[in-house]
Design a protein around this motif. Sequence first.
Motif: not given
Length: 153
Positions: A7, A10, A12, A33, A55, A120-122
Amino acid sequence: MDYLIKPIGHVQRGRADPIDDDRGASRSVIALDPEQSGPEALAGLDGFSHVEIIFVFDKVAPDRIETGARHPRGRKDWPLTGIFAQRGKNRPNRLGVTICKVVAVEGTLLHVEGLDAISGTPVVDIKPVMREFLPRGEVHQPAWVAELMASYW
């Protein structure tokens, strides 16, 4: 050959529950990231009205993966349809793709509207939507799709 996809960030501040309808007004933030990318990775993205977000449906359990045909949303009045002829989350590689409106870019944060992913999904990739990559010519689809999507956005 297998591929490892890491990933890039993420989701949010998006929806907490994987509800399929009323996605149009939902706002989310994609946080890159910081160990992989700085603000320069999003430089120029604010010049585009829309982005395509790729995603992972990471909350789908391996035993829920579909590889054949099913009735979309379990509705028997819609035709039995192969998993690759629909956009359900229970896909073999659990990848999702959504075209979203760009709301703002702030450093390593991308604010979007209409993302079909939960908090929270990558996120594995972000691409600008360019008119020249959109379909050329008429786009057609089965009638059941319009009924399914009527309250989605």
